[in-house]
Design an enzyme around this catalytic site. Structure first.
Site, PDB file in Angstrom:
ATOM      1  N   LYS A 204       0.858  -1.090   0.093  1.00 47.84           N
ATOM      2  CA  LYS A 204       0.084   0.143   0.008  1.00 47.84           C
ATOM      3  C   LYS A 204       0.854   1.330   0.020  1.00 47.84           C
ATOM      4  O   LYS A 204       1.807   1.252   0.905  1.00 47.84           O
ATOM      5  CB  LYS A 204      -0.894   0.117   1.186  1.00 47.84           C
TER       6      LYS A 204
ATOM      7  N   ARG B  15     -10.675  -2.459   6.401  1.00 47.70           N
ATOM      8  CA  ARG B  15      -9.737  -3.358   7.095  1.00 47.70           C
ATOM      9  C   ARG B  15      -9.483  -2.661   8.534  1.00 47.70           C
ATOM     10  O   ARG B  15      -9.490  -3.446   9.544  1.00 47.70           O
ATOM     11  CB  ARG B  15      -8.618  -3.655   6.329  1.00 47.70           C
TER      12      ARG B  15
ATOM     13  N   ASP C 145     -20.012  13.815  18.641  1.00 45.22           N
ATOM     14  CA  ASP C 145     -19.121  14.852  17.803  1.00 45.22           C
ATOM     15  C   ASP C 145     -19.702  16.346  17.892  1.00 45.22           C
ATOM     16  O   ASP C 145     -20.719  16.472  18.056  1.00 45.22           O
ATOM     17  CB  ASP C 145     -19.303  14.341  16.418  1.00 45.22           C
TER      18      ASP C 145
END
Length: 331
Positions: free
Chosen positions: A71, A115, A164
């Site tokens: 990557k 992932r 948030d």
């Protein structure tokens, strides 16, 4: 032979989270067994452009399959304002270990989100209470969505509390999932007292304290990905059973990097690496376990494992743009 070009939409569709979670779990096990090669992440600093490049190569052999890839990713903070581009752009090269043929080139940004969510799901499966039905999220950015999607694959999540300071981001999140979950905005403490908490912020001053979490809350600490970042208060880390993904990365740039460097935490305070839980050499949650924390920095083997899922599924469906990059058709 052709190389398969897969864009972000392809990766999003074919990185089926159930399969990616399974692949990442196998990757953690291979890492613990020593059947991986993962050189340290290397950096090219570009102060002229206020950015950097990072290379993350890896090979893993699970015993059932092996895979290799690289990557290539950046961080350029000025991109959004100056070039109308994302701060982070990732490209994944997925290769055949036997021949080194480039099987696929795919978007690495979406792959990273998938992932990362999958890693949190693996940790949640080993460390959260079995009947966990509530999930808290501190931070309503893009990773919060993947956290919910992935964690709900391994636990029967019904209620979600997202915290948030940006109310518009909270509202977008709530609207996205209102038809699937009982989801609402709330304070950090309200989010933290859920069965599972994922923190996905870039802060350098801790924002989640010991009093903000429940007695058996499992925390996925995702936001810290560089030296100096720190989401969880030291008192919370000291009280928790801490599981990390990789000792070198976590002590350098993970959630524990600041207190570890200060000597507040030592190796004796680390329960183990997630691979040890997967292979069974260290225990996951037991009846006596209280608060748990998973320090997730993100490993190159996770990218390769996820890329394999995308490539295999996309190839089977004939999706993507195949091209003869190296003249392998003999023409």
């Amino acid at each position: 032979m052709n190389t398969l070009l897969l864009d972000s939409d392809d990766v999003d569709e074919y990185a089926a989270l159930g399969d990616v979670i399974d692949a990442v779990e196998q990757a953690f096990a291979a890492f613990e067994r020593g059947t991986t090669q993962m050189p340290a992440k290397s950096y090219i600093d570009l102060p002229r452009y206020n950015g950097d490049f990072r290379s993350m190569p890896a090979y893993l052999d699970t015993g059932e399959w092996d895979a290799a890839g690289l990557k290539w990713v950046n961080v350029h903070p000025d991109n959004p304002a100056d070039h109308d581009l994302p701060t982070v752009l990732g490209t994944m090269i997925y290769s055949d270990p036997e021949t080194a043929f480039p099987l696929a080139i795919m978007d690495g940004t979406t792959l990273t989100m998938k992932r990362t969510g999958a890693a949190a799901a693996v940790a949640t499966d080993y460390l959260a209470v079995e009947d966990a039905s509530t999930l808290g999220l501190v931070g309503a950015g893009v990773q919060s969505y993947t956290q919910l999607e992935a964690i709900s694959e391994v636990r029967p999540i019904e209620t979600v509390v997202v915290s948030d300071p940006d109310e518009e981001r909270v509202q977008r999140f709530v609207e996205t999932y209102a038809d699937r979950f009982d989801v609402r905005g709330g304070s950090i403490s309200e989010a933290g007292r859920c069965d599972v908490l994922s923190t996905v912020t870039p802060v350098e001053e801790p924002i989640v304290g010991l009093a903000d979490v429940g007695e058996r809350t499992h925390v996925n600490a995702i936001g810290a990905d560089a030296e100096g970042k720190h989401e969880l208060a030291d008192a919370l880390l000291e009280a928790a059973t801490i599981v990390i993904d990789d000792h070198e990365q976590c002590t350098h740039s993970g959630e524990i990097n600041v207190p570890y460097r200060a000597g507040t935490l030592t190796d004796a305070d680390i329960h183990g690496e997630i691979g040890e839980l997967v292979v069974g050499s260290k225990a996951g949650r037991t009846d006596e376990t209280g608060i748990t924390v998973f320090d997730s920095t993100g490993l190159a083997i996770q990218d390769v494992a996820a890329a394999r899922v995308v490539y295999e599924r996309a190839s089977a469906d004939g999706v993507g743009y195949p091209f003869d990059m190296i003249g392998a058709d003999g023409s």
